[in-house]
Design an enzyme around this catalytic site. Structure first.
Site, mmCIF file in Angstrom:
data_model
loop_
_atom_site.group_PDB
_atom_site.id
_atom_site.type_symbol
_atom_site.label_atom_id
_atom_site.label_comp_id
_atom_site.label_asym_id
_atom_site.label_seq_id
_atom_site.Cartn_x
_atom_site.Cartn_y
_atom_site.Cartn_z
ATOM 1 N N HIS A 168 -103.744 -119.502 -59.024
ATOM 2 C CA HIS A 168 -102.778 -119.531 -60.143
ATOM 3 C C HIS A 168 -102.332 -120.954 -60.492
ATOM 4 C CE1 HIS A 168 -99.522 -119.739 -57.146
ATOM 5 N NE2 HIS A 168 -98.757 -120.163 -58.129
ATOM 6 N N GLU A 206 -91.104 -126.434 -50.751
ATOM 7 C CA GLU A 206 -90.388 -125.200 -51.086
ATOM 8 C C GLU A 206 -89.166 -125.123 -50.191
ATOM 9 O OE1 GLU A 206 -93.845 -122.235 -52.648
ATOM 10 O OE2 GLU A 206 -93.748 -122.534 -50.489
ATOM 11 N N HIS A 230 -104.651 -124.342 -53.701
ATOM 12 C CA HIS A 230 -103.856 -125.019 -54.735
ATOM 13 C C HIS A 230 -103.965 -126.543 -54.646
ATOM 14 C CE1 HIS A 230 -102.392 -121.074 -55.248
ATOM 15 N NE2 HIS A 230 -101.308 -121.126 -54.519
HETATM 16 C C1 BG6 Z 1 -98.805 -118.873 -53.336
HETATM 17 C C2 BG6 Z 1 -98.499 -118.936 -51.868
HETATM 18 O O1 BG6 Z 1 -100.187 -118.886 -53.551
HETATM 19 O O2 BG6 Z 1 -98.217 -119.979 -54.005
HETATM 20 C C3 BG6 Z 1 -96.993 -118.999 -51.625
HETATM 21 O O3 BG6 Z 1 -99.039 -117.798 -51.203
HETATM 22 C C4 BG6 Z 1 -96.381 -120.115 -52.438
HETATM 23 O O4 BG6 Z 1 -96.706 -119.167 -50.242
HETATM 24 C C5 BG6 Z 1 -96.806 -120.029 -53.902
HETATM 25 O O5 BG6 Z 1 -94.963 -119.996 -52.338
HETATM 26 C C6 BG6 Z 1 -96.325 -121.220 -54.717
HETATM 27 O O6 BG6 Z 1 -96.597 -121.021 -56.068
HETATM 28 P P1 BG6 Z 1 -95.583 -121.501 -57.200
HETATM 29 O O7 BG6 Z 1 -96.289 -121.256 -58.476
HETATM 30 O O8 BG6 Z 1 -94.354 -120.694 -57.032
HETATM 31 O O9 BG6 Z 1 -95.325 -122.947 -56.927
#
Ligand code: BG6
Length: 473
Positions: A168, A206, A230
């Protein structure tokens, strides 16, 4: 509707967490934009009815952005529900009937990877795989060998061009903007190489913990959860060569080439941490050595990037939730104005979340009688609201058959090759206090390049507070 557009969307895992948090809001937004007008079939084994699914959809939307009544009503009229076990052929027969005359469905597998095989096989046996596309969620495997095995299973029923692997991060507006800013401007490209850049660092922080996902996290850990996917996709967007075209394959070729050039990690380039209290989370072993923080130092073995270290730190229970890239330029060759050093004064800062910022760190003269400088940032761009949420963007693209923002198998495998040698307990895990910046050992990793950049340092309030005196005569 053009030929390539899917004529039905079937999503497995319709009663699950991902559907609740991400997919329903994305579907409503797609309906509102007029890009979703085909049947949407939810599949799960929860013993539900379609009305229960609609009620769940409404709850999800109330919690995630609100109900747009017109779009919601339309989506409700498009929704169907098929209940059944994924290993029971009857589930697929019923799904086939619900598909009606659809000829090019999109199957979205928002389910654990262990179910990919049975579902792919169930679809094929029911004659539902031909002309279809399949979207699979991360994690795609848990190491190189399992990713290859998973791929083999999918390839038995779907050709590579029909498989859309979701990351994503690639659907984020801010990440697409990296490619856009790099390749739609002239000023950056001549500087974007080992001659002018000293190092690049990425912080993905985070402030929250594992949020009840202890069981999942025990299987993953930070390296599998966000670094392999990511963060390495982000590195690819930051460092890949200009693609030779904007269609999916040239873009994916350029990204894959870059990821393949990342050197495999060795233990000296990795620091793992675990926040205090993680072991008391539900679903977590009392003796767990799974990391909730990881810092790594990477090298990209290409002509352009030789010897430029890339530092990445990612973790939970850190002081802030933000993702930021800082690319630091080398200092000027001479200190013409007698200042002690210019090192680290020029940078390009890309803030990817919570808001999008592109800023160029520059020295300017402090007003007054001496030739002394002050660091300022020229903001190239700041945007607080993203145009489209990642899942909305990615599902719309998959419906259209556009694979540009999806990871290809060779990219995924190359990314596993980078992290494979340091997965598990190859390196020790160090405890860190919640709301700290992880274990002290992570600082040593980047000490030679001046330390980690704090994403809080450029908050507007902080900048004002540290504004230097206007004159020095
Ligand atoms: C997810 C992870 O793919 O991405 C999570 O499994 C993480 O642990 C998240 O918190 C972070 O995505 P975003 O878009 O909220 O920064």
């Amino acid at each position: 509707m053009n030929e390539a557009h899917a004529d039905a969307l079937v999503f497995f895992g319709a009663t699950g967490d991902l559907a609740y948090k991400q997919i329903f809001p994305a579907l409503q937004a797609m309906v509102a934009r007029g890009v979703l007008e085909v049947p949407v079939i939810g599949v799960a084994r929860s013993g539900w009815t379609v009305d229960q699914l609609r009620a769940r959809m409404a709850d999800s939307l109330r919690e995630h952005g609100g109900i747009d009544q017109a779009a919601f009503d339309k989506l409700s009229s498009l929704v169907h529900y098929v209940d059944g076990d994924y290993s029971d052929p009857a589930t697929f027969t019923q799904m086939r009937e619900t598909l009606g005359s659809a000829k090019r469905p999109l199957y979205y597998l928002a389910i654990p990877p262990s179910m990919f095989g049975p579902v792919a096989e169930g679809l094929a046996k029911a004659g539902c795989a031909a002309n279809a596309r399949v979207v699979v969620e991360k994690p795609f495997g848990r190491d190189l060998a399992s990713a290859q095995a998973l791929n083999k299973i999918l390839h038995e029923h779907f050709p590579e061009e029909a498989i859309f692997r979701i990351d994503h991060y690639l659907g984020k507006e801010a990440v697409q903007n990296i490619l856009y800013t790099r390749f739609a401007n002239t000023w950056l490209e001549p500087l974007w190489n080992r001659t002018y850049l000293s190092h690049i660092q990425i912080t993905m922080a985070e402030s929250f913990g594992v949020q009840g996902r202890g069981k999942f996290y025990e299987e993953a850990g930070t390296i599998r959860d966000v670094i392999q996917n990511h963060m390495l996709q982000l590195v690819a967007c930051l460092m890949m060569e200009p693609p030779t075209g904007s269609t999916p394959e040239p873009v994916r070729d350029a990204k894959a080439t870059l990821i393949k050039a990342i050197r495999e990690l060795c233990p000296e380039d990795v620091v793992r941490g675990q926040f205090q209290g993680y072991r008391s989370e539900q679903g977590v072993a009392a003796t767990s050595t799974v990391e909730t923080f990881a810092a790594v130092r990477l090298f990209v073995d290409t002509w352009r990037w030789a010897d430029v270290p890339i530092y990445i730190r990612a973790g939970k229970a850190l002081p802030v939730t933000a993702c930021e890239v800082l690319a630091t330029f080398r200092c000027p060759p001479r200190s013409v104005f007698g200042e002690p050093t210019y090192d680290g004064m020029n940078h390009l800062r890309l803030r990817l979340s919570p808001e999008l910022v592109i800023a160029l760190g520059t020295q300017v003269k402090k007003p007054g009688g001496t030739m002394a400088g002050v660091p300022v940032e020229l903001e190239v761009m700041r945007r607080d609201r993203l145009a489209m949420a990642p899942y909305e963007r990615l599902l719309s693209d998959a419906m259209h058959g556009d694979a540009t923002l999806f990871a290809r198998q060779d990219e995924v495998e190359a990314a596993w090759e980078v992290v494979d040698p340091i997965l598990g307990d190859v390196t020790p895990v160090h405890e860190y206090a919640q709301q700290s910046w992880g274990p002290a050992e992570a600082n040593a990793l980047i000490a030679a390049d001046g330390g980690w950049h704090d994403p809080l340092a450029h908050e507007p309030a902080v900048q004002e507070a540290t504004e230097p005196e206007a004159t020095t005569a």
